[in-house]
Design a protein around this motif. Structure first.
Motif, PDB file in Angstrom:
ATOM      1  N   VAL A  69       0.868  -1.178   0.000  1.00  0.00           N
ATOM      2  CA  VAL A  69       0.000   0.000   0.000  1.00  0.00           C
ATOM      3  C   VAL A  69       0.905   1.229   0.000  1.00  0.00           C
ATOM      4  O   VAL A  69       1.693   1.417   0.926  1.00  0.00           O
ATOM      5  CB  VAL A  69      -0.923   0.035   1.234  1.00  0.00           C
ATOM      6  N   LEU A  70       0.794   2.048  -1.051  1.00  0.00           N
ATOM      7  CA  LEU A  70       1.552   3.293  -1.095  1.00  0.00           C
ATOM      8  C   LEU A  70       0.743   4.373  -0.396  1.00  0.00           C
ATOM      9  O   LEU A  70      -0.415   4.628  -0.752  1.00  0.00           O
ATOM     10  CB  LEU A  70       1.846   3.715  -2.534  1.00  0.00           C
ATOM     11  N   VAL A  71       1.359   4.997   0.617  1.00  0.00           N
ATOM     12  CA  VAL A  71       0.717   6.084   1.354  1.00  0.00           C
ATOM     13  C   VAL A  71       1.471   7.366   1.020  1.00  0.00           C
ATOM     14  O   VAL A  71       2.678   7.456   1.228  1.00  0.00           O
ATOM     15  CB  VAL A  71       0.734   5.818   2.871  1.00  0.00           C
ATOM     16  N   VAL A  72       0.733   8.334   0.479  1.00  0.00           N
ATOM     17  CA  VAL A  72       1.322   9.592   0.018  1.00  0.00           C
ATOM     18  C   VAL A  72       0.782  10.744   0.859  1.00  0.00           C
ATOM     19  O   VAL A  72      -0.430  10.972   0.890  1.00  0.00           O
ATOM     20  CB  VAL A  72       0.981   9.847  -1.459  1.00  0.00           C
ATOM     21  N   ASP A  73       1.684  11.457   1.528  1.00  0.00           N
ATOM     22  CA  ASP A  73       1.279  12.680   2.220  1.00  0.00           C
ATOM     23  C   ASP A  73       1.573  13.851   1.300  1.00  0.00           C
ATOM     24  O   ASP A  73       2.706  14.261   1.135  1.00  0.00           O
ATOM     25  CB  ASP A  73       2.024  12.841   3.545  1.00  0.00           C
TER      26      ASP A  73
END
Length: 160
Positions: A59-63
């Protein structure tokens, strides 16, 4: 029952719930996997790079700093996630091409949409803890996502 409801029934003490800020895009409504992180602001070069490099099932989490002025993902980047068999993508920011993404077998959560492209400077950080939606997104922790919410766990949870 749904994935997150089942997890809460069995592992409530091992999970935290992200604030319900995100819209659901793509045909994959439920996904889970180990977290990989990217922190950027109105620049999606590192987002694309991560989509191309992180392991399948992640899962790529982008802030994106919650900016709604430009999109950090469109249909081309969603296609990379689909083709590389990533579990899903969570973006603290905007996406575009939502109609196309909604027709794809991908799981995407984002704050909303914006038709403008992002900058291409390559600035930002990867593989660092992120803070948004009232939770800490740690690289290597696990995200469990469905229509009921987003749960985070420091470890992979056994799913019955």
């Amino acid at each position: 029952m749904g994935l997150t409801a089942d997890i809460c029934d069995v592992h409530k003490d091992k999970v935290v719930l992200a604030d319900p800020l995100f819209q659901c895009y793509g045909q994959k409504k439920t996904f889970y996997g180990p977290i990989h992180t990217v922190k950027v602001y109105e620049d999606n070069v590192l987002v694309k790079k991560a989509l191309e490099e992180i392991p399948a099932g992640s899962v790529l989490v982008v802030d994106g700093g919650a900016s709604m002025r430009v999109a950090l993902m469109g249909d081309n980047l969603a296609a990379i996630a689909q083709n590389r068999k990533l579990a899903g993508v969570i973006i603290n920011g905007a996406i575009r091409d939502s109609g196309d993404i909604n027709a794809m077998p991908v799981g995407v959560r984002a704050l909303g949409t914006c038709p403008f492209k992002s900058m291409k400077k390559g600035e930002g950080e990867t593989n660092i803890p992120l803070l948004f939606a009232n939770v800490e997104w740690k690289p290597g922790a696990w995200a469990y996502v469905d229509e009921d919410g987003i749960l985070l766990s420091d470890t992979k949870l056994p799913l019955e």
